[in-house]
Design a protein around this motif. Structure first.
Motif, PDB file in Angstrom:
ATOM      1  N   GLY A 123      10.887  15.874  14.147  1.00 18.05           N
ATOM      2  CA  GLY A 123      11.062  15.899  15.587  1.00 18.05           C
ATOM      3  C   GLY A 123      11.247  14.530  16.215  1.00 18.05           C
ATOM      4  N   GLN A 124      11.695  14.586  17.459  1.00 21.49           N
ATOM      5  CA  GLN A 124      11.786  13.380  18.278  1.00 21.49           C
ATOM      6  C   GLN A 124      10.681  13.425  19.324  1.00 21.49           C
ATOM      7  OE1 GLN A 124      12.377  14.991  21.167  1.00 21.49           O
ATOM      8  NE2 GLN A 124      14.531  14.738  21.707  1.00 21.49           N
ATOM      9  N   GLN A 125      10.679  12.501  20.245  1.00 19.30           N
ATOM     10  CA  GLN A 125       9.556  12.327  21.171  1.00 19.30           C
ATOM     11  C   GLN A 125       9.319  13.500  22.116  1.00 19.30           C
ATOM     12  OE1 GLN A 125      12.432  10.733  21.285  1.00 19.30           O
ATOM     13  NE2 GLN A 125      13.110  10.415  23.388  1.00 19.30           N
ATOM     14  N   HIS A 126      10.314  14.369  22.321  1.00 16.95           N
ATOM     15  CA  HIS A 126      10.153  15.519  23.210  1.00 16.95           C
ATOM     16  C   HIS A 126       9.752  16.790  22.460  1.00 16.95           C
ATOM     17  CE1 HIS A 126      11.710  13.245  26.570  1.00 16.95           C
ATOM     18  NE2 HIS A 126      12.757  12.900  25.838  1.00 16.95           N
ATOM     19  N   GLY A 127       9.610  16.685  21.151  1.00 16.45           N
ATOM     20  CA  GLY A 127       9.227  17.851  20.363  1.00 16.45           C
ATOM     21  C   GLY A 127      10.387  18.709  19.896  1.00 16.45           C
ATOM     22  N   TYR A 128      11.605  18.201  20.029  1.00 17.49           N
ATOM     23  CA  TYR A 128      12.788  18.900  19.530  1.00 17.49           C
ATOM     24  C   TYR A 128      13.133  18.356  18.144  1.00 17.49           C
ATOM     25  CZ  TYR A 128      13.401  19.557  24.602  1.00 17.49           C
ATOM     26  OH  TYR A 128      13.215  19.837  25.925  1.00 17.49           O
ATOM     27  N   PHE A 129      13.933  19.134  17.381  1.00 18.96           N
ATOM     28  CA  PHE A 129      14.466  18.602  16.140  1.00 18.96           C
ATOM     29  C   PHE A 129      15.285  17.357  16.480  1.00 18.96           C
ATOM     30  CE2 PHE A 129      13.572  22.831  14.511  1.00 18.96           C
ATOM     31  CZ  PHE A 129      13.291  22.622  13.172  1.00 18.96           C
TER      32      PHE A 129
END
Length: 162
Positions: free
Chosen positions: A58-64
């Motif tokens: 994931g990235q910082q927003h919680g998305y892949f």
């Protein structure tokens, strides 16, 4: 009455063992094993992969992360094109473009790669990536990829040791 795209894109494999060759090739990709990607369906001109969510993807927003999405786009299209190559040939990505149409958020991603137009030297593929959340698929990515055929260049580990 029926899915017109499915009727229009019926391809014949030139390599009778294409699925086994694809699965062996995929198995040699340690990065795909590391991230947990799995080939779920392999047919002439079509490949489906699944990637379960893991925190490190994931990235910082919680998305892949976009780089993970680009990786599975490239693999889904690459193996869709490779499924139509002769046993002594392989393929290599020339370019790809992806449109992130919705965040890749959920329990998993499903990547479906499909040959749009096979050619003597270049093959065009499309991938659609779906984010799976509570069992429902939501379109997340539409990608277009061009691959080149590498004649007389087998997709084998021995080739890469020279």
């Amino acid at each position: 009455c029926c899915d017109l795209r499915a009727v229009m894109n019926e391809f014949a494999a030139r390599d009778l063992d294409f699925e086994a060759h694809i699965r062996v090739s995929f198995g040699r990709q340690s990065f795909m094993q590391h991230i947990g990607a799995e080939l779920t369906h392999v047919m002439p001109g079509r490949v489906e992969m699944q990637l379960p969510w893991q925190e490190f993807l994931g990235q910082q927003h919680g998305y892949f992360h976009g780089s993970v999405i680009g990786t599975i786009v490239d693999n889904a299209c690459g193996y869709a094109a490779f499924s139509l190559a002769a046993a002594e040939d392989s393929v290599l990505t020339v370019e790809y473009k992806l449109n992130l149409v919705a965040p890749g958020k959920g329990e998993a991603l499903i990547a479906r790669g499909e040959v749009v137009k096979p050619g003597r030297t270049l093959t065009v593929c499309e991938a659609r990536i779906y984010a799976v959340n509570r069992g429902k698929e939501k379109l997340s990515v539409i990608a277009l990829e061009t691959l080149t055929l590498l004649p007389d260049t087998p997709d084998s580990l021995e080739r890469h040791r020279d």
